[in-house]
Design a protein around this motif. Sequence first.
Motif, PDB file in Angstrom:
ATOM      1  N   UNK A 257       0.862  -1.185   0.000  1.00  0.00           N
ATOM      2  CA  UNK A 257       0.000   0.000   0.000  1.00  0.00           C
ATOM      3  C   UNK A 257       0.897   1.234   0.000  1.00  0.00           C
ATOM      4  N   UNK A 258       0.433   2.306  -0.625  1.00  0.00           N
ATOM      5  CA  UNK A 258       1.210   3.550  -0.626  1.00  0.00           C
ATOM      6  C   UNK A 258       0.724   4.465   0.488  1.00  0.00           C
ATOM      7  N   UNK A 260       1.834   8.165   2.942  1.00  0.00           N
ATOM      8  CA  UNK A 260       2.696   9.361   2.951  1.00  0.00           C
ATOM      9  C   UNK A 260       3.386   9.481   4.310  1.00  0.00           C
ATOM     10  N   UNK A 303      -3.193   6.889   6.369  1.00  0.00           N
ATOM     11  CA  UNK A 303      -4.184   6.531   5.344  1.00  0.00           C
ATOM     12  C   UNK A 303      -3.464   6.430   4.003  1.00  0.00           C
ATOM     13  N   UNK A 304      -4.026   5.621   3.080  1.00  0.00           N
ATOM     14  CA  UNK A 304      -3.393   5.439   1.771  1.00  0.00           C
ATOM     15  C   UNK A 304      -3.275   6.775   1.054  1.00  0.00           C
ATOM     16  N   UNK A 305      -2.121   7.006   0.443  1.00  0.00           N
ATOM     17  CA  UNK A 305      -1.922   8.292  -0.215  1.00  0.00           C
ATOM     18  C   UNK A 305      -0.814   8.205  -1.250  1.00  0.00           C
ATOM     19  N   UNK A 306      -1.031   8.885  -2.356  1.00  0.00           N
ATOM     20  CA  UNK A 306       0.016   9.099  -3.348  1.00  0.00           C
ATOM     21  C   UNK A 306       0.412  10.572  -3.404  1.00  0.00           C
ATOM     22  N   UNK A 307      -0.154  11.377  -2.499  1.00  0.00           N
ATOM     23  CA  UNK A 307       0.155  12.805  -2.490  1.00  0.00           C
ATOM     24  C   UNK A 307       1.455  12.995  -1.719  1.00  0.00           C
ATOM     25  N   UNK A 309       2.415  15.046   0.209  1.00  0.00           N
ATOM     26  CA  UNK A 309       2.229  15.989   1.310  1.00  0.00           C
ATOM     27  C   UNK A 309       1.270  15.353   2.310  1.00  0.00           C
ATOM     28  N   UNK A 311      -0.897  15.776   6.406  1.00  0.00           N
ATOM     29  CA  UNK A 311      -1.831  16.644   7.106  1.00  0.00           C
ATOM     30  C   UNK A 311      -1.285  17.067   8.473  1.00  0.00           C
ATOM     31  N   UNK A 313      -2.429  16.917  11.726  1.00  0.00           N
ATOM     32  CA  UNK A 313      -2.399  16.144  12.975  1.00  0.00           C
ATOM     33  C   UNK A 313      -1.081  15.397  13.193  1.00  0.00           C
ATOM     34  N   UNK A 417      -0.370  -2.377   6.904  1.00  0.00           N
ATOM     35  CA  UNK A 417       0.802  -1.602   6.472  1.00  0.00           C
ATOM     36  C   UNK A 417       0.974  -0.258   7.159  1.00  0.00           C
ATOM     37  N   UNK A 418      -0.128   0.388   7.551  1.00  0.00           N
ATOM     38  CA  UNK A 418       0.059   1.720   8.150  1.00  0.00           C
ATOM     39  C   UNK A 418       0.595   1.645   9.577  1.00  0.00           C
TER      40      UNK A 418
ATOM     41  N   UNK B  18      -8.212   4.364  10.736  1.00  0.00           N
ATOM     42  CA  UNK B  18      -8.240   3.974   9.327  1.00  0.00           C
ATOM     43  C   UNK B  18      -7.965   2.484   9.181  1.00  0.00           C
ATOM     44  N   UNK B  49      -4.269  -0.845  -4.451  1.00  0.00           N
ATOM     45  CA  UNK B  49      -3.405   0.332  -4.229  1.00  0.00           C
ATOM     46  C   UNK B  49      -3.537   1.368  -5.340  1.00  0.00           C
ATOM     47  N   UNK B  74      -6.694   9.466  -3.608  1.00  0.00           N
ATOM     48  CA  UNK B  74      -5.398   9.279  -2.938  1.00  0.00           C
ATOM     49  C   UNK B  74      -4.323  10.208  -3.494  1.00  0.00           C
TER      50      UNK B  74
END
Lengths: 420, 96
Positions: A257-258, A260, A303-307, A309, A311, A313, A417-418, B18, B49, B74
């Motif tokens: 999983x991706x 950030x 959380x899953x992210x491809x950004x 950047x 947040x 918190x 994964x997280x 999450x 993914x 995402x």
Amino acid sequence: MSKTHYSAFKVLKEALTGHKGWEPTWRDAEPKADGYDVIIVGGGGHGLATAYYLAKNHGITNVAVLERGWIGSGNVGRNTTIIRSNYLLPGNEPFYELSLQLWENLEQDLNYNAMISQRGIMNLIHSDAQRDAFIRRGNSMLFADAGCEYLEAKEVKERYPFLDMNNARFPIKAALAQPRGGTVRHDAVAWGYARGASDLGVDIIQNCEVTGFNIENGKCLGVQTTKGDIKANRVGVCVAGSSSRVMEKAGIKLPIESHVLQAFVTEGLKPVLDNVITFGAGHFYCSQSDKGGLVFGGDLDSYNSYAQRGNLPVVEDVCSGGMAIMPMIGRARLLRMWGGVMDMSMDGSPFIDSTEVKELFFNGGWCYGGFKATPASGYCYAHLLATDVPHEVATAYRLDRFRRGAMIDEKGVGPQPNLH
Amino acid sequence: MIINHPLLGPRDSEEFVYLGSTDLIDRPTNWEKSAAAEDFYQYQYIRENIAGDIQELWYHEQGDQSWLIVTRNTLTHEIKNVEFAQDFSRAKGRGK
């Protein structure tokens, strides 16, 4: 062919001649029409290291490194630059120890100043149970000749009087240190490997995005790119952060999983921290750069992210972790913060393996431990690409390990994964 | 990120835990069939993914303890839709 090499003599000569003789560090190439023996997809630290060791250790020089943007624009330029080999499990520890040994010799090997500083890393211990766990880890490190040092609270306080030893919730009871750990100038790693590979004849091709794979009868014959099709006898994908997106083009789904991960640097301060310090009760790790900024990081955003950047918190969470052990950082102002996309695998450990498609290989899943692994990742991936046999310290990093129940779960949290 | 809870209105994502993609709802049911090990392997370890819009499970731990399905991008973190997992799951023909 050989590009700029630096020396005191060269600096002096250029100073006296108006700095007109400097040339690019490495050769920017265009794809060859008749293809390559090996194409590496991804011009990050791992991809460039792979190309370098393919040429140097195995004599395979008809190699191209394809990079979508510019080399070193991904996670090799976004990490907190820490190197260490303080792992517990037998599938991991010898690999990371090889990596640390390669780091120790990297500048001599590449003749390039990567500002490798073995200032040491110190993992703080906050409870008796954690002390037992860390002593076990220390023993595992000693088995692998990685070296370690156990420090009682008194010694920790003597070395770093600014630490909050008697924090009400997380008092510092002891520490496990690895004196050989430290930090590296991360961008120089990409540039140094690029020059080393380029000097040995490797083509580094930037702004060349791989858009697909030419696969016939289950065999990879090359790649489709924004600069046209390129033939190759063998293709090695090495794009941690984008692994799922790239391998999906070959019809391969991954146990990844991706996510950030954010990192931070403060304004420049006078020297206060000559070591890497990590918080054992939360997630916080910190060192001071040569420019004086405190470089630190913590947990994933979860959380899953491809950004690239994150947040706020997590910013608060990381900074409060820092405040719990080093209250003095409350006075420093943050200069920059940024995010990178991590390949989070299902057990927190990476992959260096062949795939179900012949002549297509995969390197990824580095979670947030990829930077320290750069030399060994390239070394072992080159070994696999050149010989078809995994290097002896990377035999555990197989893609099918979950199917076989052979996880390398350093943290013991299972396929979430997280949390790794 | 602000998650627009169907009952409680806009809530900070920090109140939530999450879990991951809604694919995790479809746990293989037949553990006795010969291919069950492969089914569970795919379910447990392999991820789509996706870079783009995904549907995912968030648990409102510090709120009404409901499971929500959040449709989120995402690449941009933009949240496009929020609904109860119960409704989502029932619409797929599951008991709860």
